[in-house]
Design a protein around this motif. Structure first.
Motif, PDB file in Angstrom:
ATOM      1  N   HIS A  64     123.055 215.404 123.064  1.00 30.60           N
ATOM      2  CA  HIS A  64     122.340 216.679 122.970  1.00 30.60           C
ATOM      3  C   HIS A  64     122.609 217.567 124.161  1.00 30.60           C
ATOM      4  CE1 HIS A  64     120.094 216.608 119.192  1.00 30.60           C
ATOM      5  NE2 HIS A  64     120.267 215.295 119.289  1.00 30.60           N
ATOM      6  N   ARG A  65     122.798 216.960 125.357  1.00 32.61           N
ATOM      7  CA  ARG A  65     123.170 217.774 126.523  1.00 32.61           C
ATOM      8  C   ARG A  65     124.541 218.393 126.313  1.00 32.61           C
ATOM      9  NH1 ARG A  65     120.946 215.226 132.015  1.00 32.61           N
ATOM     10  NH2 ARG A  65     118.816 214.848 131.294  1.00 32.61           N
ATOM     11  N   ALA A  66     125.425 217.629 125.667  1.00 32.42           N
ATOM     12  CA  ALA A  66     126.789 218.128 125.467  1.00 32.42           C
ATOM     13  C   ALA A  66     126.864 219.130 124.330  1.00 32.42           C
ATOM     14  CB  ALA A  66     127.729 216.955 125.179  1.00 32.42           C
ATOM     15  N   LEU A  67     126.131 218.883 123.268  1.00 30.21           N
ATOM     16  CA  LEU A  67     126.383 219.603 122.017  1.00 30.21           C
ATOM     17  C   LEU A  67     125.214 220.442 121.517  1.00 30.21           C
ATOM     18  CD1 LEU A  67     128.095 216.625 120.127  1.00 30.21           C
ATOM     19  CD2 LEU A  67     129.263 218.528 121.297  1.00 30.21           C
ATOM     20  N   GLY A  68     124.008 220.213 122.052  1.00 35.35           N
ATOM     21  CA  GLY A  68     122.842 220.959 121.570  1.00 35.35           C
ATOM     22  C   GLY A  68     122.714 220.825 120.059  1.00 35.35           C
ATOM     23  N   ASP A  69     122.590 221.954 119.379  1.00 33.04           N
ATOM     24  CA  ASP A  69     122.345 221.922 117.938  1.00 33.04           C
ATOM     25  C   ASP A  69     123.549 221.486 117.114  1.00 33.04           C
ATOM     26  OD1 ASP A  69     119.765 222.572 118.279  1.00 33.04           O
ATOM     27  OD2 ASP A  69     119.970 224.690 117.737  1.00 33.04           O
ATOM     28  N   GLN A  70     124.704 221.374 117.751  1.00 36.40           N
ATOM     29  CA  GLN A  70     125.862 220.867 117.017  1.00 36.40           C
ATOM     30  C   GLN A  70     125.694 219.376 116.665  1.00 36.40           C
ATOM     31  OE1 GLN A  70     128.680 222.648 120.085  1.00 36.40           O
ATOM     32  NE2 GLN A  70     130.099 222.090 118.414  1.00 36.40           N
ATOM     33  N   LEU A  71     124.761 218.722 117.347  1.00 41.74           N
ATOM     34  CA  LEU A  71     124.534 217.286 117.112  1.00 41.74           C
ATOM     35  C   LEU A  71     123.271 217.079 116.282  1.00 41.74           C
ATOM     36  CD1 LEU A  71     125.163 214.253 117.627  1.00 41.74           C
ATOM     37  CD2 LEU A  71     123.736 214.425 119.678  1.00 41.74           C
ATOM     38  N   LYS A  72     123.445 216.372 115.175  1.00 37.93           N
ATOM     39  CA  LYS A  72     122.274 215.971 114.381  1.00 37.93           C
ATOM     40  C   LYS A  72     121.998 214.495 114.672  1.00 37.93           C
ATOM     41  CE  LYS A  72     120.790 215.325 109.550  1.00 37.93           C
ATOM     42  NZ  LYS A  72     119.594 216.181 109.430  1.00 37.93           N
ATOM     43  N   THR A  73     120.748 214.201 115.033  1.00 36.60           N
ATOM     44  CA  THR A  73     120.379 212.808 115.310  1.00 36.60           C
ATOM     45  C   THR A  73     119.465 212.310 114.202  1.00 36.60           C
ATOM     46  OG1 THR A  73     120.605 213.087 117.688  1.00 36.60           O
ATOM     47  CG2 THR A  73     119.205 211.273 116.940  1.00 36.60           C
TER      48      THR A  73
END
Lengths: 310, 310
Positions: free
Chosen positions: A41-50
């Motif tokens: 999330h630090r790297a990608l913010g909203d580009q990452l879905k968890t």
């Protein structure tokens, strides 16, 4: 090791690899996937879905609790109910390898493949650590999350690339990274929990009823042993039955094994020499679980035993 | 209780019942059958034939050792090799009740029936004690030597009458009688050993190989725990397997459970709180047995567990 530098390097590597694509990762609440989630999330913010996949194999109240914990950290986690799919896949399996394989296949080929497709993600962030790789390659244990290292092309097999930011670390280093990331202690110091979760704690068939038994035993063990500072503690349900007495009648009852170990990196382990007050108290609580009439304590170091039974 | 009077009464009752007929009894080396053997020989002399049936289920070197011990007491014991008959009867059985039944049937209907016929005996002297009767009648445990009490007419079923001189005593009283009879301590204080012998120490199938494993474990446990003064100590081989590591490779290994209890009369039991030096040493030796990679200690009192597993 400079963990701050490690964190910065991994964040920038994740960014470089993913570019403008979407990524996805599965969080279990263990320290490995928690660290990957925060790095991602630090790297990608909203580009990452968890996502957190409830596979019916987690501890009491765990799925909801982990989602809440990450909510407090400002990270949205989608809770996916896949309990029936996993229970169906596991029905009638007793061989440890087949059980692990069924969980791997259900997770990657079915549930996760569907989530990847729905999310449009091209990359999967994965909490593989060095010990997982070493043990799988050495043939000691087939970790459910080892794919590329044993020759599985994830792009071809499952439709996504895999990023493994922790694959150079062992468990103790991952905890240092977690601390450096300011993860709450509950996450950074969380005891290791196997990929196949409570299915790894059941020798023989995995059913709803048997999961309930081992889940209740796990709650007791964690309540009683968290204060010991042990590296890991667990309850295992065997498939053998033993004679016992209930209401003055013979009863064939379930057998629960308690294991509590000290270890630095899970490669070797020694047995925690618990006091008899503690052992007796645990036994007393364990045999109150419905159908259970034996409680055993595992005396075996690793090697020659492994930590888990399955 | 006046054990001398008890002894005189039993001797005269045995004499009265048997009259001028022949009698036979089976000696296992346990305290119950040892006391019956001595009482019987005092009452009947050469009218009593004592046999020791090697059922393949005894401890290391035990059949020969017991025969020798009684030789020193001036009592001739015939050693009968029935190992193959028992192993054949047990092959492929896993259910505890079926295993006990197979041993009972092989012993009484086959081996012993043949010995009775050959000897011309009309009476069998039997080491049944009160706890055996109580537990069988209560449905807690089917003792292999309980027949009349559950409605089996031994005269009709097996062709002989049964005399049970110890049926009013519990284990502690039997030991007192043994001491009053001046039996050597090794016999009077011998730890209880179940009728189905090592078959009661194997969960799942009883094979030659599995008997070897549990026999080796039993030797270790008896060497390590006799000095504790515990009421009973035993090793149990489970049928479940657990993962382990041998020579850096994954291995599914056998699981051995150690049980060590304090008790007065076997009706209830508490677990012996062994020190960690002892527990570690036992584990170290147990996992050196071929194919074994786990050693567990049973924490469960009776009730809710029984002493044995099968």
């Amino acid at each position: 090791m400079d963990y701050k530098q490690f964190i910065e390097e991994q964040i920038s590597e994740i960014r470089d690899t993913v570019g403008r694509e979407k990524a996805i990762n599965a969080l279990s609440g263990g320290v490995d996937s928690s660290v990957v989630t925060v790095l991602g999330h630090r790297a990608l913010g909203d580009q990452l879905k968890t996502v957190l996949v409830d596979n019916a194999l987690m501890r009491e109240g765990e799925p909801e609790h982990v989602v809440k914990l990450f909510g407090k950290l400002g990270i949205k986690v989608s809770l996916i109910d896949a309990r029936e799919e996993f229970l169906t896949a596991l029905a009638h399996l007793t061989d440890p390898e087949q059980k692990r394989q069924a969980i791997t296949d259900t997770f990657y080929a079915k549930v996760f493949a569907r989530l990847v497709k729905e999310s449009g993600a091209k990359f999967l962030l994965h909490g593989t650590i060095l010990t997982d790789i070493e043990e799988t390659v050495a043939g000691i244990k087939r970790q459910h999350n080892i794919l590329a290292q044993i020759g599985i092309d994830t792009q071809k097999a499952y439709g996504y690339g895999v990023i493994e930011p922790l694959k150079s670390l062992r468990k103790d280093a991952v905890r240092e990274v977690a601390t450096a990331l300011k993860l709450p202690r509950e996450l950074s110091q969380r005891i290791p929990f196997p990929g196949p979760a409570l299915a790894a704690r059941i020798v023989g068939p995995v059913t709803k009823e048997r999961l309930e038994t081992v889940r209740a035993a796990t709650t007791i063990v964690e309540e009683e042993l968290s204060e010991t500072g042990a590296f890991q503690y667990l309850a295992v349900l065997l498939s053998d039955l033993a004679t016992g007495i209930r209401d003055n009648k013979r009863q064939f009852g379930e057998i629960v094994v308690i294991r509590c170990i000290d270890s630095v990196d899970a490669r070797t382990a020694t047995v925690k020499e618990l006091g008899w007050d503690k052992l007796n108290r645990i036994c007393e609580r364990i045999v109150q679980i419905k159908g259970v009439n034996r409680c055993l304590y595992d005396l075996t170091p690793k090697p020659p035993a492994t930590v888990e039974y399955v």
